[in-house]
Design a protein around this motif. Structure first.
Motif, PDB file in Angstrom:
ATOM      1  N   ILE A 101      -2.040   3.225   4.490  1.00  0.00           N
ATOM      2  CA  ILE A 101      -3.144   2.734   3.677  1.00  0.00           C
ATOM      3  C   ILE A 101      -2.638   1.429   3.095  1.00  0.00           C
ATOM      4  O   ILE A 101      -1.615   1.409   2.395  1.00  0.00           O
ATOM      5  CB  ILE A 101      -3.519   3.737   2.561  1.00  0.00           C
ATOM      6  CG1 ILE A 101      -3.993   5.065   3.160  1.00  0.00           C
ATOM      7  CG2 ILE A 101      -4.606   3.157   1.672  1.00  0.00           C
ATOM      8  CD1 ILE A 101      -2.912   6.100   3.290  1.00  0.00           C
ATOM      9  N   GLY A 135       0.806  -1.211   0.000  1.00  0.00           N
ATOM     10  CA  GLY A 135       0.000   0.000   0.000  1.00  0.00           C
ATOM     11  C   GLY A 135       0.840   1.262   0.000  1.00  0.00           C
ATOM     12  O   GLY A 135       1.774   1.417  -0.789  1.00  0.00           O
ATOM     13  N   PRO A 184      -9.981   7.224   0.601  1.00  0.00           N
ATOM     14  CA  PRO A 184      -9.324   7.101  -0.703  1.00  0.00           C
ATOM     15  C   PRO A 184     -10.312   6.651  -1.776  1.00  0.00           C
ATOM     16  O   PRO A 184     -11.277   5.925  -1.499  1.00  0.00           O
ATOM     17  CB  PRO A 184      -8.252   6.038  -0.450  1.00  0.00           C
ATOM     18  CG  PRO A 184      -7.976   6.122   1.014  1.00  0.00           C
ATOM     19  CD  PRO A 184      -9.293   6.446   1.646  1.00  0.00           C
ATOM     20  N   ILE A 190      -5.420   9.562  -2.976  1.00  0.00           N
ATOM     21  CA  ILE A 190      -5.319   9.655  -1.523  1.00  0.00           C
ATOM     22  C   ILE A 190      -4.978  11.089  -1.157  1.00  0.00           C
ATOM     23  O   ILE A 190      -4.118  11.713  -1.789  1.00  0.00           O
ATOM     24  CB  ILE A 190      -4.220   8.701  -0.996  1.00  0.00           C
ATOM     25  CG1 ILE A 190      -4.598   7.233  -1.266  1.00  0.00           C
ATOM     26  CG2 ILE A 190      -3.961   8.916   0.496  1.00  0.00           C
ATOM     27  CD1 ILE A 190      -3.469   6.257  -1.013  1.00  0.00           C
ATOM     28  N   ILE A 213     -11.785   1.497   0.594  1.00  0.00           N
ATOM     29  CA  ILE A 213     -11.580   2.475  -0.469  1.00  0.00           C
ATOM     30  C   ILE A 213     -12.833   2.534  -1.329  1.00  0.00           C
ATOM     31  O   ILE A 213     -13.428   1.500  -1.668  1.00  0.00           O
ATOM     32  CB  ILE A 213     -10.349   2.110  -1.325  1.00  0.00           C
ATOM     33  CG1 ILE A 213      -9.089   2.078  -0.447  1.00  0.00           C
ATOM     34  CG2 ILE A 213     -10.168   3.101  -2.472  1.00  0.00           C
ATOM     35  CD1 ILE A 213      -7.845   1.646  -1.170  1.00  0.00           C
ATOM     36  N   THR A 245      -7.437  -1.539   3.831  1.00  0.00           N
ATOM     37  CA  THR A 245      -8.088  -0.249   3.993  1.00  0.00           C
ATOM     38  C   THR A 245      -9.332  -0.163   3.110  1.00  0.00           C
ATOM     39  O   THR A 245      -9.308  -0.565   1.938  1.00  0.00           O
ATOM     40  CB  THR A 245      -7.127   0.888   3.621  1.00  0.00           C
ATOM     41  OG1 THR A 245      -5.964   0.791   4.441  1.00  0.00           O
ATOM     42  CG2 THR A 245      -7.774   2.252   3.808  1.00  0.00           C
TER      43      THR A 245
END
Length: 546
Positions: free
Chosen positions: A168, A144, A248, A239, A174, A172
Motif C-alpha cells: 500500500i 506506505g 483501506p 488496513i 483509500i 493506492t
C-alpha cells in the motif's frame, strides 16, 4: 524529507530476572512450556534478563552475550507475485499471527505489516538537484506499508509466498470516513490517493493495522505535478492485512496531525479507546473514544468502529480530557486567527487541524510526544516525550498517567514522570515503546543529532533500553541493544511466545555525503556497500512463562 546510565554491573547481570536466564529454564520453555502468559497472573521483577552492554558507535547491531539477530525483509527485496519490493525506511511493525482470525496465536507464522516512513533521495532514485518524474514515482512507490508473510523455518525467519503479500503506497486508493469525508476541509474528497509519512501505529483486536501518517506537509513542493494534496494525508489509516479486497480507510474522526502512534484498548463498557501523540515540539496528546462497542463475534462490524467517535486532548495542568467537538465546545466556535477570521466552521474543520483545535481549548503543549503504550498489568498509559530544544529539554523523558477509576474513557487522570533522560540515566530522546507481558518496558531512542551535539556524546549510537516498571529499580534504564551508524531502531514488536523481538533498522547511513562517502553499509547486498533499511529478528529470549 528527513527526521532528524545504563551500563549495568556484574551483580545486576547475574541476579534473578523477570525472564528465565539459565539454560535449563530456557530448554524447559522451548520444549513444551506455555506459549503465552497472562500478565495479570505474574509478578514482575526488577532486573533485566541480560548483561547490559556499554554505549558504542560501531556500524553494527550490538547485542548482549547469548543473543543473536538476523536481517529480514530489507528494502528492495521482491516479495509479491507481481514483483513489488519492500519499501524504504522501515518503522512500525505489526505482528498478526497467521491463525489470528481462527483464535490462534502462532509465534512462527505471521503477516507482518511494515511502515515505510520516508525516503532518502541518495539511495532511492538517485540524488539529483532536478529530480525527474521517474525519481518522484520511485519515492512514492517506496513509501506506505508492506504486508509480508513470514515463517520461521528452523532457526531462520523467511518471507514466504502468499496472496496477501502486497504494498500500500502513495498511489493506492483509500477511502475517507468520518466527519471530514466529502467536506471542504478535504476539498470534497471521499476517496484519496495514497498513505505516506507512515511512522508508528497500532493493532486492533479484530486484526487490522492502524498506520499513522506523520510528516506529510512538505511533499506538496517535493512532488510537483503529481496531484499530491497534504490535506488528504496526516490521518490514521486502517488496513486489513488479511483481506486485500478491503479498501483501506482514513479515519478522520481521529483527527489530523503529525500522528506518531495509535495505542488501542477496549474499555470496560466495550468502547474502543485509542491514545495518540502529535510528534512535534509543543504539541499535544490525544484520546479517541468510539461511540460503538466492540463485539468479539462480529469482525465485519468492528471494522467500522473507528469511523465514529469523540476526540479529546489532554490538559496536564488539571489532569483532564477536553472534548474537541465544535457543536459542544464554545471555545472552538469562538476561536479566531490573528486577522479575526474564525478558525473553524464545523467539526470537519476542527478535525482537519486538530493541533490548532487542541491549543484553542487549552490542550497542554508537551515536548514532542512520540510513542504511547498501555501497561498490560496496570492499565497505566506511558508516553515518551522525546525532547524540546526550544525549552532546553535536550534529553526527554517518559511520563505515565492513570485514568480515574482505571476507566480508559474517564474524563480525568493523574500523571507522573517515570524516567528522565540525560547522562545520569544513560539514555536520551526516548521514542518507541513496547511492553512485554510481564509489564517490563522496552524503549528505543531517537537521537538525530548525536554526531553534532556534544552534550549527547555519552550516548553512542541510538539504542534500546529495558526498564522495570515496578519494584525498587522501576524507571532505571539498562541498555540492551545498539544500532548501526546514523540509524534508529523503531517499531519493536514481540512474537506471542516472547522468543522473537522484531525491530526496524531505519535510515542507516543517512548522513552519508555521497555514494562514495558512506557512513554505514548495514544491510547492504552482497558485493555492495549501500546501506539498506531492514527488519532484524532478535532471538535468545527464553520465552514467556508463568
Amino acid at each position: 524529507m528527513t527526521r532528524r546510565g545504563a551500563i549495568g554491573s556484574a551483580a545486576l547481570a547475574t541476579a534473578a530476572a523477570t525472564l528465565p536466564l539459565t539454560l535449563s529454564d530456557a530448554e524447559a520453555v522451548n520444549n513444551g512450556g506455555p506459549a503465552t502468559v497472562d500478565p495479570k497472573k505474574v509478578t514482575p521483577r526488577s532486573l533485566p534478563p541480560f548483561r547490559p552492554v556499554p554505549a558504542g558507535k560501531a556500524d553494527a547491531m550490538t547485542l548482549p552475550q547469548g543473543y543473536r539477530y538476523q536481517t529480514l525483509a530489507p528494502w528492495g527485496e521482491v516479495f509479491t507475485a507481481d514483483g513489488r519490493e519492500i519499501g524504504f525506511n522501515h518503522d512500525f511493525i505489526g505482528y498478526f499471527p497467521i491463525d489470528m482470525l481462527e483464535g490462534g496465536s502462532s509465534s512462527t507464522d505471521a503477516l507482518l505489516t511494515i511502515n515505510h516512513e520516508y525516503v532518502n533521495a541518495l539511495f532511492v532514485g538517485g540524488d539529483t538537484k532536478e529530480r525527474t518524474g521517474a525519481q518522484i514515482e520511485a519515492e512514492m512507490r517506496a513509501m506506505g506499508v508492506s504486508v509480508v508473510r513470514v515463517r520461521k523455518e528452523g532457526r531462520e525467519w523467511r518471507i514466504v509466498p502468499d496472496a496477501r503479500n502486497r504494498r500500500i503506497d502513495a498511489m493506492t486508493e483509500i477511502e475517507l470516513t468520518g466527519p471530514a469525508r466529502g467536506s471542504a476541509a478535504v476539498k470534497g474528497a471521499t476517496t484519496v490517493r495514497g498513505t505516506i509519512g507512515n511512522c508508528s501505529g497500532g493493532q486492533t483486536p479484530w486484526g487490522t493495522l492502524l498506520t499513522c501518517e506523520e510528516n506529510v506537509d512538505g511533499y506538496t513542493k517535493a512532488w510537483p505535478g503529481t496531484g499530491y494534496d497534504a490535506m488528504h494525508q496526516g490521518w490514521v489509516t486502517e488496513i486489513d492485512p488479511f483481506d486485500p479486497a478491503w479498501m483501506p480507510k482514513k479515519r478522520t474522526a481521529m483527527g489530523r496531525f503529525r500522528h506518531e502512534n495509535a495505542a488501542v484498548t477496549v474499555a470496560k463498557d466495550g468502547r474502543m479507546v485509542v491514545y495518540m501523540g502529535d510528534d512535534m515540539q509543543d504539541a499535544c496528546i490525544y484520546k479517541f473514544v468510539s461511540r460503538g462497542r466492540y463485539d468479539p463475534a462480529n469482525r465485519a462490524a468492528n471494522r467500522d468502529l473507528l469511523a465514529d467517535g469523540d476526540l479529546y486532548v489532554a490538559n496536564f495542568g488539571n489532569g483532564s480530557w477536553v472534548l474537541l467537538d465544535y457543536a459542544k465546545n464554545k471555545k472552538l466556535q469562538e476561536a479566531r486567527a490573528a486577522d479575526g477570521k474564525a478558525l473553524f466552521a464545523n467539526q470537519a474543520d476542527v478535525l482537519a487541524d486538530a493541533r490548532a483545535s487542541a491549543l484553542a481549548v487549552g490542550g497542554t503543549p508537551v515536548d514532542r510526544p512520540e510513542d504511547i503504550e498501555i501497561h498490560p498489568r496496570t492499565g497505566e498509559v506511558y508516553a515518551s516525550l522525546t525532547n524540546n530544544a526550544k525549552h532546553g529539554n535536550y534529553f526527554g523523558q517518559i511520563i505515565k498517567f492513570r485514568e480515574t477509576g482505571d476507566d480508559w474513557t474517564a474524563q480525568t487522570f493523574l500523571w507522573d514522570v517515570f524516567a528522565v533522560g540525560g547522562p545520569q540515566s544513560g539514555f536520551s530522546s526516548p521514542d518507541n515503546l513496547v511492553f512485554d507481558p510481564y509489564g517490563n518496558l522496552w524503549m528505543v531512542t531517537d537521537n538525530s543529532d548525536l554526531s553534532t551535539n556534544p552534550i549527547k556524546a555519552y550516548h553512542g549510537n541510538n539504542a534500546m533500553f529495558f526498564f522495570a516498571t515496578e519494584g525498587p529499580n522501576a524507571g532505571k534504564a539498562h541498555r540492551f541493544a545498539i544500532g548501526p551508524v546514523d540509524a534508529e531502531m523503531t517499531g519493536p514488536v514481540w512474537s506471542p511466545d516472547g522468543k522473537t523481538l522484531f525491530v526496524s533498522i531505519q535510515h542507516p547511513g543517512e548522513d552519508s555525503e555521497s555514494l562514495d562517502k558512506l557512513t554505514s553499509s548495514f544491510g547492504a547486498r552482497p558485493g555492495s556497500r549501500i546501506p539498506r533499511p531492514t527488519l532484524v529478528a532478535i532471538e535468545g529470549f527464553p520465552g514467556w512463562r508463568v
